[in-house]
Design an enzyme around this catalytic site. Structure first.
Site, PDB file in Angstrom:
ATOM      1  CD  GLU A  96      -0.470  -5.740   5.759  1.00 13.07           C
ATOM      2  OE1 GLU A  96      -0.742  -4.529   5.885  1.00 13.07           O
ATOM      3  OE2 GLU A  96      -0.363  -6.291   4.637  1.00 13.07           O
ATOM      4  CB  CYS A 126      -0.967  -0.041   1.182  1.00 15.63           C
ATOM      5  SG  CYS A 126      -2.373   1.092   0.999  1.00 15.63           S
ATOM      6  CG  HIS A 144      -3.217  -3.751   3.379  1.00 13.30           C
ATOM      7  ND1 HIS A 144      -2.222  -3.122   4.104  1.00 13.30           N
ATOM      8  CD2 HIS A 144      -3.892  -2.771   2.751  1.00 13.30           C
ATOM      9  CE1 HIS A 144      -2.301  -1.815   3.926  1.00 13.30           C
ATOM     10  NE2 HIS A 144      -3.313  -1.570   3.106  1.00 13.30           N
TER      11      HIS A 144
END
Length: 222
Positions: free
Chosen positions: A196, A86, A194
């Site tokens: 994660e 990002c 994302h």
């Protein structure tokens, strides 16, 4: 495997990224933006999502000129690995460690939702845990995620198999549905979604987990 996660004023996904690395088996050092060197023995640098420096000027532009980014460039120039997610992807394009630019979303609105991605290549340490053509679900959360590159750059990315992910349904207007790209040596990945945030069951899915596990395995044998 030793990972460094950079922290800028306005970073808000630094801890998430550190946890994803740790759960995959890495040792993690958090590195402040005013530092000028990385810890010894770093295998990969993670540049997290968020709003570095409040997204003033262009997103990632101020962060790209912070002291720690000199060390990031040196790490990459020496063949080190880096993962920008990002805002981290924006920083990587602003440092010219990856080609292209991230522009305002086509609908001019902030978008935060899970999206489906297609894995375009499994030929990288980042994507080795997936199969080419596999579809995964990973969240996005950005206002400036509209990837753009000149025609010659797009030809190079396609000819060299450096598009890592494409959106199944393009949420932001990115050229050729591109969601993530690799460097020429395939050791740097920038992506707007994302992984994660989709790395353990409590997140509602684990499609991002394979990226971090593959990284640990690949870097351990590199």
């Amino acid at each position: 495997m030793h990972a460094a996660v950079l922290v800028f004023p306005g970073s808000n996904c630094d801890r998430d990224l550190a946890v994803a690395f740790e759960k995959a088996g890495a040792r993690v050092s958090m590195v402040w933006h005013k530092d000028t060197v990385l810890p010894d023995g770093i295998d990969i640098v993670g540049i997290p999502g968020g709003f570095s420096y409040g997204d003033y000027l262009r997103c990632g532009a101020i962060a790209a000129n912070s002291p720690i980014c000199g060390a990031l460039r040196g790490h990459v120039d020496r063949g080190g690995f880096a993962l920008g997610i990002c805002n981290g992807f924006q920083v990587l394009t602003e440092t010219r460690l990856l080609p292209g630019a991230l522009r305002r979303n086509a609908n001019l609105k902030y978008i935060c939702k899970p999206v489906d991605l297609r894995v375009e290549t499994a030929d990288s340490a980042f994507t080795a845990g997936y199969s080419e053509g596999q579809e995964i679900t990973v969240p996005i959360a950005h206002h400036d995620g509209n990837y753009f590159a000149a025609d010659d750059t797009l030809r190079a990315l396609n000819d060299q198999d450096r598009v890592a992910f494409r959106y199944v349904k393009n949420p932001n207007g990115s050229v050729e549905d591109i969601a993530g790209v690799l460097s020429e040596n395939r050791r740097v990945l920038g992506m707007m979604p994302h992984p994660e945030r989709m790395a353990e069951p409590a997140h509602g899915g684990t499609d991002g987990q394979a990226m971090f596990r593959a990284l640990i395995e690949q870097l351990a044998t590199a």
